[in-house]
Design a protein around this motif. Structure first.
Motif, mmCIF file in Angstrom:
data_model
loop_
_atom_site.group_PDB
_atom_site.id
_atom_site.type_symbol
_atom_site.label_atom_id
_atom_site.label_comp_id
_atom_site.label_asym_id
_atom_site.label_seq_id
_atom_site.Cartn_x
_atom_site.Cartn_y
_atom_site.Cartn_z
ATOM 1 N N GLY A 140 -2.823 -6.575 -5.919
ATOM 2 C CA GLY A 140 -2.805 -7.606 -6.946
ATOM 3 C C GLY A 140 -1.905 -7.223 -8.091
ATOM 4 N N GLN A 141 -1.979 -8.031 -9.129
ATOM 5 C CA GLN A 141 -1.110 -7.852 -10.281
ATOM 6 C C GLN A 141 -1.897 -8.166 -11.543
ATOM 7 O OE1 GLN A 141 2.301 -10.396 -10.055
ATOM 8 N NE2 GLN A 141 3.281 -9.510 -11.847
ATOM 9 N N LYS A 142 -1.634 -7.418 -12.587
ATOM 10 C CA LYS A 142 -2.257 -7.642 -13.891
ATOM 11 C C LYS A 142 -1.159 -7.887 -14.913
ATOM 12 C CE LYS A 142 -6.427 -6.924 -12.416
ATOM 13 N NZ LYS A 142 -7.462 -7.960 -12.466
ATOM 14 N N VAL A 143 -1.482 -8.634 -15.955
ATOM 15 C CA VAL A 143 -0.541 -8.886 -17.047
ATOM 16 C C VAL A 143 -1.243 -8.602 -18.369
ATOM 17 C CG1 VAL A 143 0.828 -10.603 -15.796
ATOM 18 C CG2 VAL A 143 -1.137 -11.358 -17.136
ATOM 19 N N TRP A 144 -0.455 -8.471 -19.408
ATOM 20 C CA TRP A 144 -0.971 -8.223 -20.756
ATOM 21 C C TRP A 144 -1.892 -7.004 -20.777
ATOM 22 C CZ3 TRP A 144 -2.463 -13.734 -19.752
ATOM 23 C CH2 TRP A 144 -1.363 -14.572 -19.938
ATOM 24 N N THR A 145 -1.494 -5.983 -20.055
ATOM 25 C CA THR A 145 -2.285 -4.755 -19.984
ATOM 26 C C THR A 145 -1.816 -3.850 -21.125
ATOM 27 O OG1 THR A 145 -2.389 -5.079 -17.600
ATOM 28 C CG2 THR A 145 -3.074 -2.936 -18.427
ATOM 29 N N SER A 146 -2.352 -4.120 -22.294
ATOM 30 C CA SER A 146 -1.922 -3.430 -23.516
ATOM 31 C C SER A 146 -1.999 -1.921 -23.362
ATOM 32 C CB SER A 146 -2.779 -3.863 -24.704
ATOM 33 O OG SER A 146 -2.674 -5.244 -24.902
ATOM 34 N N LEU A 147 -0.914 -1.259 -23.708
ATOM 35 C CA LEU A 147 -0.769 0.195 -23.712
ATOM 36 C C LEU A 147 -0.758 0.822 -22.327
ATOM 37 C CD1 LEU A 147 -3.000 1.137 -26.780
ATOM 38 C CD2 LEU A 147 -0.631 0.370 -26.741
ATOM 39 N N ALA A 148 -0.533 0.044 -21.290
ATOM 40 C CA ALA A 148 -0.489 0.607 -19.931
ATOM 41 C C ALA A 148 0.552 1.714 -19.821
ATOM 42 C CB ALA A 148 -0.202 -0.484 -18.902
ATOM 43 N N GLN A 149 1.688 1.551 -20.479
ATOM 44 C CA GLN A 149 2.762 2.538 -20.385
ATOM 45 C C GLN A 149 2.406 3.861 -21.054
ATOM 46 O OE1 GLN A 149 2.658 -0.137 -22.380
ATOM 47 N NE2 GLN A 149 4.272 -0.124 -23.923
ATOM 48 N N TYR A 150 1.341 3.886 -21.849
ATOM 49 C CA TYR A 150 0.897 5.109 -22.526
ATOM 50 C C TYR A 150 -0.396 5.670 -21.928
ATOM 51 C CZ TYR A 150 4.067 3.383 -26.122
ATOM 52 O OH TYR A 150 5.163 2.924 -26.795
ATOM 53 N N SER A 151 -0.985 4.939 -21.007
ATOM 54 C CA SER A 151 -2.336 5.249 -20.551
ATOM 55 C C SER A 151 -2.384 6.170 -19.351
ATOM 56 C CB SER A 151 -3.068 3.951 -20.200
ATOM 57 O OG SER A 151 -3.223 3.159 -21.365
ATOM 58 N N GLN A 152 -3.364 7.040 -19.366
ATOM 59 C CA GLN A 152 -3.626 7.919 -18.236
ATOM 60 C C GLN A 152 -4.565 7.245 -17.239
ATOM 61 O OE1 GLN A 152 -3.886 9.094 -21.536
ATOM 62 N NE2 GLN A 152 -1.832 9.954 -21.350
ATOM 63 N N ARG A 153 -5.386 6.304 -17.720
ATOM 64 C CA ARG A 153 -6.370 5.647 -16.852
ATOM 65 C C ARG A 153 -6.508 4.171 -17.209
ATOM 66 N NH1 ARG A 153 -8.076 10.452 -14.818
ATOM 67 N NH2 ARG A 153 -8.214 12.108 -16.342
ATOM 68 N N CYS A 154 -7.066 3.429 -16.249
ATOM 69 C CA CYS A 154 -7.253 1.985 -16.412
ATOM 70 C C CYS A 154 -8.626 1.578 -15.896
ATOM 71 C CB CYS A 154 -6.173 1.237 -15.635
ATOM 72 S SG CYS A 154 -6.283 -0.565 -15.728
ATOM 73 N N VAL A 155 -9.311 0.738 -16.661
ATOM 74 C CA VAL A 155 -10.512 0.066 -16.172
ATOM 75 C C VAL A 155 -9.992 -1.223 -15.540
ATOM 76 C CG1 VAL A 155 -12.707 -0.995 -16.786
ATOM 77 C CG2 VAL A 155 -11.964 1.103 -17.956
ATOM 78 N N LEU A 156 -10.029 -1.268 -14.222
ATOM 79 C CA LEU A 156 -9.369 -2.315 -13.442
ATOM 80 C C LEU A 156 -10.400 -3.222 -12.779
ATOM 81 C CD1 LEU A 156 -6.647 -3.314 -12.136
ATOM 82 C CD2 LEU A 156 -7.190 -1.763 -10.256
ATOM 83 N N LEU A 157 -10.363 -4.508 -13.106
ATOM 84 C CA LEU A 157 -11.274 -5.471 -12.495
ATOM 85 C C LEU A 157 -10.648 -6.058 -11.238
ATOM 86 C CD1 LEU A 157 -12.746 -7.410 -15.549
ATOM 87 C CD2 LEU A 157 -13.548 -5.316 -14.448
#
Length: 189
Positions: free
Chosen positions: A147-164
């Protein structure tokens, strides 16, 4: 510690410690400033109030976190929007992750050692989770996410993601994964 004692203590501490951001207001600088503020407040103990001891917190009511955020925001020490992401991500981890994972990970976020992002919104549906299209399917002991996500604020700086993701039909078919951002197949652009 009551709310007024806490606020007074934070105000006194902030008056004695210069956390003023530098003159550069680029996103890179804002994210670096956010990590600096969280690290300093965590090391001094302030960032740990209002969080349960099980995740390295010092306890007390959650309103203490709001008081701290207000003091940080009114002094322009960190951009309020990105500072407040903690209030979505850490409680989600505490409520839904295995306790040992929360105990290991939440201090990394609170202390500024890591930045996390939230993978909720999708192209064409924004934050409408009822239309969630990103799918996760079990394959042996692993899950494959497409899938694809948008408007994932600070993704480029993040080590981890809470992904739905969607794992079954209906509201009960939404599953949150805690994903390392350097996992093969994740592209940030």
């Amino acid at each position: 510690m009551n709310i007024e004692e806490f606020r007074s203590g934070v105000q006194e501490w902030l008056a004695q410690h210069d956390l003023t951001p530098g003159p550069d207001h680029s996103l890179d600088s804002q994210v670096a400033q956010l990590a600096r503020v969280r690290r300093e407040l965590y090391d001094a103990g302030w960032m740990r109030y209002g969080w349960p001891a099980e995740v390295g917190g010092l306890g007390g009511p959650a309103v203490l976190r709001a008081v701290l955020g207000e003091e940080v925001a009114t002094r322009d020490l960190a951009e309020p929007g990105i500072y407040s992401m903690i209030e979505v991500l850490a409680p989600t981890m505490i409520s839904y992750a295995p306790p040992e994972l929360a105990a290991e990970m939440v201090p990394l976020l609170l202390s500024g050692a890591e930045q996390w992002c939230q993978g909720f919104s999708e192209p064409g549906s924004g934050s409408d989770l009822a239309s969630l299209a990103t799918r996760a399917e079990p394959r042996g002991d692993d899950w494959v996410v497409n899938g694809q996500k948008v408007w994932t604020s600070l993704a480029q700086y993040s080590q981890r993601c809470v992904l739905l993701t969607r794992t079954a039909p209906g509201h009960g078919g939404i599953t949150a994964f805690f994903v390392d951002m350097d996992t093969p197949g994740i592209t940030v652009r």
